[in-house]
Design a protein around this motif. Structure first.
Motif, short mmCIF file in Angstrom:
data_model
loop_
_atom_site.label_atom_id
_atom_site.label_comp_id
_atom_site.label_asym_id
_atom_site.label_seq_id
_atom_site.Cartn_x
_atom_site.Cartn_y
_atom_site.Cartn_z
N PHE A 33 0.95 -1.23 -0.07
CA PHE A 33 0.00 0.03 0.09
C PHE A 33 0.89 1.30 -0.03
CE2 PHE A 33 -3.74 -2.58 1.11
CZ PHE A 33 -3.24 -3.49 1.66
N TYR A 35 0.96 5.41 0.42
CA TYR A 35 -0.12 6.34 1.32
C TYR A 35 0.63 7.76 1.26
CZ TYR A 35 -2.88 3.25 4.26
OH TYR A 35 -3.67 2.09 4.59
N SER A 42 -3.40 13.61 8.24
CA SER A 42 -3.60 12.32 8.36
C SER A 42 -2.91 11.62 7.11
CB SER A 42 -4.75 11.70 8.97
OG SER A 42 -4.53 10.41 9.01
N LEU A 45 -4.62 6.96 1.63
CA LEU A 45 -4.31 5.93 0.60
C LEU A 45 -4.25 6.15 -0.71
CD1 LEU A 45 -3.49 2.93 0.60
CD2 LEU A 45 -6.09 2.19 0.25
N ILE A 90 4.75 13.58 2.85
CA ILE A 90 5.49 12.25 2.98
C ILE A 90 4.91 11.10 2.44
CG2 ILE A 90 6.02 10.65 4.86
CD1 ILE A 90 6.14 12.95 6.91
N LEU A 92 4.62 6.92 2.01
CA LEU A 92 4.84 6.00 2.84
C LEU A 92 4.30 4.68 2.15
CD1 LEU A 92 3.41 7.77 5.93
CD2 LEU A 92 5.57 6.71 6.13
N PHE A 106 4.99 -0.32 8.13
CA PHE A 106 5.38 0.88 7.52
C PHE A 106 6.88 0.96 7.24
CE2 PHE A 106 1.35 3.26 6.62
CZ PHE A 106 0.56 2.65 7.47
N GLY A 107 7.14 1.45 5.95
CA GLY A 107 8.53 2.14 5.73
C GLY A 107 8.55 3.22 6.47
N SER A 108 9.90 3.85 6.47
CA SER A 108 10.20 4.93 7.25
C SER A 108 9.71 6.13 6.53
CB SER A 108 11.64 5.11 7.50
OG SER A 108 12.42 4.87 6.55
N TYR B 35 -2.14 3.54 16.01
CA TYR B 35 -0.87 3.63 15.38
C TYR B 35 0.02 4.63 16.12
CZ TYR B 35 -1.74 0.02 11.82
OH TYR B 35 -1.99 -1.16 11.19
N GLN B 37 3.09 7.48 15.41
CA GLN B 37 4.15 8.12 14.34
C GLN B 37 5.23 9.08 15.11
OE1 GLN B 37 2.59 10.54 11.13
NE2 GLN B 37 3.93 9.80 10.10
N GLY B 40 7.00 12.54 12.07
CA GLY B 40 6.49 12.34 10.71
C GLY B 40 7.32 11.30 10.16
N ARG B 41 7.69 10.25 10.59
CA ARG B 41 8.30 8.97 9.89
C ARG B 41 7.30 7.85 9.77
NH1 ARG B 41 11.53 11.51 7.10
NH2 ARG B 41 12.81 9.56 6.56
N GLY B 42 7.77 6.65 9.83
CA GLY B 42 6.72 5.48 9.48
C GLY B 42 6.02 5.18 10.80
N LEU B 43 4.73 4.85 10.66
CA LEU B 43 3.87 4.62 11.79
C LEU B 43 4.12 3.15 12.30
CD1 LEU B 43 2.28 6.43 9.92
CD2 LEU B 43 0.34 5.62 10.92
N HIS B 45 2.61 0.15 14.67
CA HIS B 45 1.34 -0.51 15.06
C HIS B 45 1.26 -0.74 16.69
CE1 HIS B 45 -1.58 -3.84 16.22
NE2 HIS B 45 -2.42 -3.19 15.47
N PHE B 88 -2.45 7.72 15.86
CA PHE B 88 -3.65 7.59 14.86
C PHE B 88 -4.43 6.54 15.17
CE2 PHE B 88 -2.23 10.86 11.72
CZ PHE B 88 -0.92 11.16 12.10
N GLY B 104 -5.91 -2.48 3.26
CA GLY B 104 -5.69 -0.83 3.33
C GLY B 104 -6.29 -0.53 4.56
N LEU B 105 -5.90 0.42 5.22
CA LEU B 105 -6.73 1.09 6.38
C LEU B 105 -6.96 2.70 6.18
CD1 LEU B 105 -4.47 -0.42 9.47
CD2 LEU B 105 -6.76 -1.16 8.66
N THR B 106 -8.01 2.92 6.78
CA THR B 106 -8.12 4.39 6.58
C THR B 106 -7.73 5.03 7.92
OG1 THR B 106 -9.81 6.29 6.26
CG2 THR B 106 -10.57 4.25 7.10
N PHE B 107 -7.39 6.08 8.27
CA PHE B 107 -6.79 6.77 9.38
C PHE B 107 -7.24 7.94 9.78
CE2 PHE B 107 -2.92 4.24 10.15
CZ PHE B 107 -2.69 3.65 8.90
#
Lengths: 115, 117
Positions: A33, A35, A42, A45, A90, A92, A106-108, B35, B37, B40-43, B45, B88, B104-107
């Motif tokens: 995925f 994003y 926020s 997707l 950003i 992701l 997630f990637g960074s 989640y 974060q 501002g980097r990767g989330l 879980h 989030f 997929g997820l919606t945040f």
């Protein structure tokens, strides 16, 4: 769990150019995925990338602007084409948990600034 | 469109205090996730609660889910400076794809938590 390597981690690009973001996973996954997270916002997707088929794009995102490749089960790329300052975000990549396919890893992230 | 809406948008507390964040969502779900974060980097879980669960714990985290009110809360007890992050809530995009799972997820919009030392 899955380890995701995403690069570049950040870039500053000129308007009108394109940037390709790479995402490498340490295990085979069915879906990846992509994003976008605009400043202070926020996650939204962009698309879902399945190996061997066309990516599925969410409303508001089109293939011409965000072409995606998924050549195998561990790798994907997202290209941000013909960039404008509004593309500064950003980006992701993420994959589902292989055990339950419920949570995401997630990637960074790639912090993109467009001048 | 966003499914989850967190409140507050920002929260600043002293180290050692408890932090509570809330999330509301609109459609029926089979699970809700939280989640974190950092910068501002990767989330990352944190925790998943299923629709048939009302409360779940993981270390200093406590999550509740009220499906009748379509809301969830995340409580972080005995907060630490390292808990400073954005949090989030997320729900599955099962309405978009068949089969459920991580389609997929919606945040939500997120809560920015600052822990003052």
């Amino acid at each position: 769990s899955a380890v995701i390597s995403q690069k570049p981690s950040r870039d500053i690009c000129q308007r009108g150019t394109s940037l390709t973001i790479q995402c490498q996973v340490d295990s085979q996954v069915t879906m990846m995925f992509w994003y976008r997270q605009q400043p202070g916002q926020s996650l939204t997707l962009i698309a879902t990338a399945n190996q061997g088929s066309e990516a599925t794009y969410e409303s508001g995102f089109v293939i011409d602007k965000f072409p995606i490749s998924r050549p195998n089960l561990t790798f994907s790329t997202l290209t941000v084409s013909n960039m404008s300052p509004e593309d500064s975000s950003i980006y992701l990549c993420s994959v589902g948990d292989s055990a339950t396919n419920e949570k995401l890893f997630f990637g960074s992230g790639t912090q993109l600034s467009v001048l | 469109s966003q499914q989850g809406e967190e409140d507050p948008q920002a929260l600043s507390i002293q180290e050692g205090e408890n932090a509570t964040m809330n999330c509301s969502y609109k459609t029926s779900i089979n699970n809700l996730q939280w989640y974190r974060q950092n910068s501002g980097r990767g989330l990352v879980h944190l925790i998943l609660i299923r629709s048939n669960e009302r409360e779940k714990h993981s270390g200093r985290l406590r999550v509740t889910l009220d499906t009748s009110k379509k809301s969830s809360s995340l409580l972080i007890t005995a907060s630490r400076a390292a808990d400073t992050a954005s949090y989030f809530c997320a729900t599955p995009l099962t309405s978009m794809y068949s089969g459920g799972g991580a389609d997929g997820l919606t945040f939500g919009k997120g809560t920015h938590l600052i822990i003052q030392p």
